[in-house]
Design a protein around this motif. Structure first.
Motif, mmCIF file in Angstrom:
data_model
loop_
_atom_site.group_PDB
_atom_site.id
_atom_site.type_symbol
_atom_site.label_atom_id
_atom_site.label_comp_id
_atom_site.label_asym_id
_atom_site.label_seq_id
_atom_site.Cartn_x
_atom_site.Cartn_y
_atom_site.Cartn_z
ATOM 1 N N TRP A 83 0.814 -0.867 -0.155
ATOM 2 C CA TRP A 83 0.419 0.064 0.289
ATOM 3 C C TRP A 83 0.795 1.030 0.191
ATOM 4 O O TRP A 83 0.209 1.808 -0.435
ATOM 5 N N ALA A 84 1.724 1.133 0.835
ATOM 6 C CA ALA A 84 2.998 2.170 0.332
ATOM 7 C C ALA A 84 3.705 2.546 -0.897
ATOM 8 O O ALA A 84 3.831 3.944 -0.571
ATOM 9 N N GLU A 85 3.592 1.547 -1.856
ATOM 10 C CA GLU A 85 4.546 1.747 -3.067
ATOM 11 C C GLU A 85 3.561 3.350 -3.726
ATOM 12 O O GLU A 85 4.149 4.121 -4.220
ATOM 13 N N SER A 86 2.485 3.286 -3.651
ATOM 14 C CA SER A 86 1.571 4.134 -4.420
ATOM 15 C C SER A 86 0.099 4.545 -3.821
ATOM 16 O O SER A 86 -0.313 3.516 -3.506
ATOM 17 N N PHE A 87 -0.425 4.997 -4.401
ATOM 18 C CA PHE A 87 -2.046 5.062 -3.832
ATOM 19 C C PHE A 87 -2.820 4.889 -4.914
ATOM 20 O O PHE A 87 -3.996 4.024 -4.202
ATOM 21 N N LYS A 89 -2.480 1.350 -5.496
ATOM 22 C CA LYS A 89 -2.361 0.538 -4.982
ATOM 23 C C LYS A 89 -2.802 0.398 -3.658
ATOM 24 O O LYS A 89 -3.837 -1.232 -3.970
ATOM 25 N N LEU A 90 -2.732 1.348 -2.819
ATOM 26 C CA LEU A 90 -3.977 0.861 -1.578
ATOM 27 C C LEU A 90 -5.063 1.105 -2.362
ATOM 28 O O LEU A 90 -5.760 0.303 -2.247
ATOM 29 N N LEU A 91 -5.821 1.435 -3.458
ATOM 30 C CA LEU A 91 -6.991 2.170 -3.730
ATOM 31 C C LEU A 91 -7.087 0.644 -4.155
ATOM 32 O O LEU A 91 -8.587 -0.155 -4.336
ATOM 33 N N SER A 92 -6.779 -0.076 -4.711
ATOM 34 C CA SER A 92 -6.781 -1.640 -6.000
ATOM 35 C C SER A 92 -7.032 -2.459 -4.695
ATOM 36 O O SER A 92 -7.298 -3.661 -5.091
ATOM 37 N N HIS A 93 -6.863 -2.047 -3.745
ATOM 38 C CA HIS A 93 -6.391 -3.329 -2.721
ATOM 39 C C HIS A 93 -8.052 -3.354 -2.128
ATOM 40 O O HIS A 93 -8.192 -2.549 -1.497
ATOM 41 N N LYS A 94 -8.764 -4.293 -1.341
ATOM 42 C CA LYS A 94 -9.733 -3.774 -1.303
ATOM 43 C C LYS A 94 -9.489 -4.214 0.488
ATOM 44 O O LYS A 94 -10.047 -2.782 0.506
ATOM 45 N N ASP A 95 -8.601 -4.714 0.942
ATOM 46 C CA ASP A 95 -8.653 -4.367 2.596
ATOM 47 C C ASP A 95 -8.026 -3.081 2.519
ATOM 48 O O ASP A 95 -7.940 -2.661 3.878
ATOM 49 N N GLY A 96 -6.921 -2.379 1.320
ATOM 50 C CA GLY A 96 -6.007 -1.478 1.991
ATOM 51 C C GLY A 96 -7.277 -0.111 1.377
ATOM 52 O O GLY A 96 -7.003 0.985 2.258
ATOM 53 N N LEU A 97 -8.229 -0.114 0.937
ATOM 54 C CA LEU A 97 -9.403 0.608 0.670
ATOM 55 C C LEU A 97 -10.215 1.474 1.750
ATOM 56 O O LEU A 97 -10.714 1.819 2.534
ATOM 57 N N GLU A 98 -10.542 -0.337 2.464
ATOM 58 C CA GLU A 98 -11.610 -0.287 3.994
ATOM 59 C C GLU A 98 -10.809 0.259 4.350
ATOM 60 O O GLU A 98 -10.635 1.442 5.651
ATOM 61 N N PHE A 173 -18.429 13.207 -14.877
ATOM 62 C CA PHE A 173 -17.573 13.070 -13.305
ATOM 63 C C PHE A 173 -16.467 13.238 -13.420
ATOM 64 O O PHE A 173 -15.021 13.048 -12.104
ATOM 65 N N ASP A 174 -15.348 12.593 -14.580
ATOM 66 C CA ASP A 174 -14.412 12.853 -14.797
ATOM 67 C C ASP A 174 -13.344 13.458 -13.734
ATOM 68 O O ASP A 174 -12.232 13.603 -12.948
ATOM 69 N N ALA A 175 -13.577 14.994 -14.490
ATOM 70 C CA ALA A 175 -12.570 16.323 -14.011
ATOM 71 C C ALA A 175 -12.587 16.598 -12.397
ATOM 72 O O ALA A 175 -12.171 16.193 -11.498
ATOM 73 N N ALA A 176 -13.894 15.506 -11.940
ATOM 74 C CA ALA A 176 -13.972 16.306 -10.257
ATOM 75 C C ALA A 176 -13.465 14.543 -9.465
ATOM 76 O O ALA A 176 -12.865 15.009 -9.435
ATOM 77 N N GLN A 177 -13.456 13.784 -10.172
ATOM 78 C CA GLN A 177 -12.518 12.376 -9.740
ATOM 79 C C GLN A 177 -11.701 12.406 -10.258
ATOM 80 O O GLN A 177 -11.147 12.189 -8.440
ATOM 81 N N SER A 178 -10.677 12.986 -10.806
ATOM 82 C CA SER A 178 -9.338 13.201 -10.924
ATOM 83 C C SER A 178 -8.680 14.336 -10.579
ATOM 84 O O SER A 178 -8.179 13.896 -9.476
ATOM 85 N N ARG A 179 -9.989 15.141 -9.597
ATOM 86 C CA ARG A 179 -9.290 16.803 -8.986
ATOM 87 C C ARG A 179 -9.364 15.785 -7.242
ATOM 88 O O ARG A 179 -8.070 16.306 -6.588
ATOM 89 N N VAL A 180 -10.483 15.299 -6.794
ATOM 90 C CA VAL A 180 -10.915 14.570 -5.500
ATOM 91 C C VAL A 180 -9.308 13.742 -5.445
ATOM 92 O O VAL A 180 -8.867 13.530 -4.099
ATOM 93 N N TYR A 181 -9.073 12.471 -6.168
ATOM 94 C CA TYR A 181 -7.894 11.992 -6.252
ATOM 95 C C TYR A 181 -6.842 12.284 -6.152
ATOM 96 O O TYR A 181 -5.654 12.094 -5.183
ATOM 97 N N GLN A 182 -6.492 13.872 -6.964
ATOM 98 C CA GLN A 182 -5.135 14.541 -6.843
ATOM 99 C C GLN A 182 -5.241 14.834 -5.257
ATOM 100 O O GLN A 182 -4.102 14.639 -4.120
ATOM 101 N N LEU A 183 -6.027 15.207 -4.339
ATOM 102 C CA LEU A 183 -6.539 15.538 -3.171
ATOM 103 C C LEU A 183 -6.235 14.998 -1.910
ATOM 104 O O LEU A 183 -5.467 14.463 -0.882
ATOM 105 N N MET A 184 -6.956 13.413 -2.608
ATOM 106 C CA MET A 184 -6.238 12.421 -1.114
ATOM 107 C C MET A 184 -4.624 12.026 -1.586
ATOM 108 O O MET A 184 -4.184 11.915 -0.601
ATOM 109 N N GLU A 185 -4.428 11.571 -2.735
ATOM 110 C CA GLU A 185 -3.098 10.989 -3.110
ATOM 111 C C GLU A 185 -1.845 12.407 -2.053
ATOM 112 O O GLU A 185 -0.999 12.043 -1.682
ATOM 113 N N GLN A 186 -2.045 13.769 -2.680
ATOM 114 C CA GLN A 186 -1.026 14.622 -2.009
ATOM 115 C C GLN A 186 -1.432 15.333 -0.693
ATOM 116 O O GLN A 186 0.039 15.480 -0.147
ATOM 117 N N ASP A 187 -1.922 14.896 0.024
ATOM 118 C CA ASP A 187 -2.648 15.117 1.292
ATOM 119 C C ASP A 187 -3.103 13.642 2.526
ATOM 120 O O ASP A 187 -1.816 13.900 3.183
#
Length: 235
Positions: A83-87, A89-98, A173-187
Motif C-alpha cells: 500500500w505504501a508503494e503508491s496511492f 495500489k492502496l485503492l486497488s486493494h480491497k482491504d487497503g480501500l477499507e 464526473f471525470d474531472a471532479a473525480q480526478s481532482r478529488v483523487y489528487q487531493l487525497m493522494e497529495q494530502d
C-alpha cells in the motif's frame, strides 16, 4: 321599636375555631402534597433523561467500533507494505480501500473516498435511465452547494457538471473525480502512511479502537429505487 336582623349567609359565625384550623391545616397539607408530587415527577423525568442519554451514548460507542476489525487483523504484512508503494495500489486493494476509508473517518473527510467510489461505480453503468438517476444522485450528494457530503471542487468544475446533467454521460464526473483523487493522494494518503492505523499493521501491533463519526448520511445507491449498483465490489 322593632329590631331589624340582617343575616350574612357567607359568614358562618357559629363555625368552631377547631374546624377553621382543620381547614387551614388540611389545605396546607394538600398544597405540600402537590409540591412533593411535582418534585417527584421532576426527579423521574431527570432520571429518564439520564437513562436515555446513557442509552444513546452506548449506541454511539457501539456504532463507532471498527466494522471491519476482524478483516483488518487478517491483512498480511506483505499486503500492507504494498500500500505504501503508491496511492493507486492502496485503492486497488480491497482491504487497503477499507483501511484508508477508516482513516478518513477519523479526519472527518470520508466524503472524498465515498465520492471516488461512487464515480467508479457510476462509470460501470450501462442502462441510460440508470446513468441519469445515478448522475443526479451523485450531484445532490457530493456536488451541489450545501450537499450532505459536499466535496471540495472549484467553481468551474462544478459548473461543467451542472450543465452536463441535462444529458449525463459516463465521463460527466471525470474531472471532479480526478481532482478529488489528487487531493487525497497529495494530502490524506501521506498522513495515512504515518498514522497509527497503518503503522499498527506494518509493525504487527494490536489494533486499537478508533472513535468514528456515525455515518447517518452516508452515501449508498440503495436509497434510490430501481437503481442497481456494483458498489459492493469496492467496499
Amino acid at each position: 321599636m322593632e329590631t331589624s336582623l340582617i343575616f350574612f349567609p357567607q359568614l358562618n359565625m357559629c363555625e368552631s375555631k377547631e374546624k377553621t384550623f382543620f381547614k387551614l391545616i388540611h389545605g396546607s397539607a394538600k398544597e405540600e402534597t402537590s409540591k412533593e408530587a411535582k418534585i417527584r415527577a421532576k426527579e423521574k423525568r431527570n432520571r429518564l433523561s439520564l437513562l436515555l442519554q446513557k442509552h444513546e451514548f452506548h449506541e454511539e460507542s457501539h456504532s463507532s467500533r471498527p466494522r471491519h476489525f476482524a478483516k483488518e487483523t487478517r491483512v498480511s504484512l506483505e499486503e500492507a507494505v504494498i500500500w505504501a508503494e503508491s496511492f493507486d495500489k492502496l485503492l486497488s486493494h480491497k482491504d487497503g480501500l477499507e483501511t484508508f476509508t477508516r482513516f478518513l473517518k477519523t479526519e472527518f473527510s470520508e466524503e472524498n473516498i465515498e465520492f471516488w467510489i461512487a464515480c467508479e461505480d457510476f462509470k460501470k453503468s450501462r442502462d441510460p435511465q440508470q446513468i441519469i438517476l445515478k448522475a443526479k444522485a451523485i450531484y445532490e450528494k457530493f456536488i451541489q452547494s450545501d450537499a450532505p457530503q459536499e466535496v471540495n471542487l472549484d467553481f468551474h468544475t462544478k459548473e461543467v457538471i451542472t450543465k452536463s446533467l441535462t444529458q449525463p454521460t459516463l465521463h460527466s464526473f471525470d474531472a471532479a473525480q480526478s481532482r478529488v483523487y489528487q487531493l487525497m493522494e497529495q494530502d490524506s494518503y501521506t498522513r495515512f502512511l504515518k498514522s497509527d492505523i497503518y503503522l499498527d499493521l506494518i509493525e504487527g501491533r494490536p489494533q486499537r479502537p478508533t472513535n468514528l463519526r456515525r455515518r447517518s448520511r452516508s452515501f449508498t445507491y440503495n436509497e434510490f429505487q430501481d437503481v442497481k449498483s456494483d458498489v459492493s465490489i469496492w467496499l
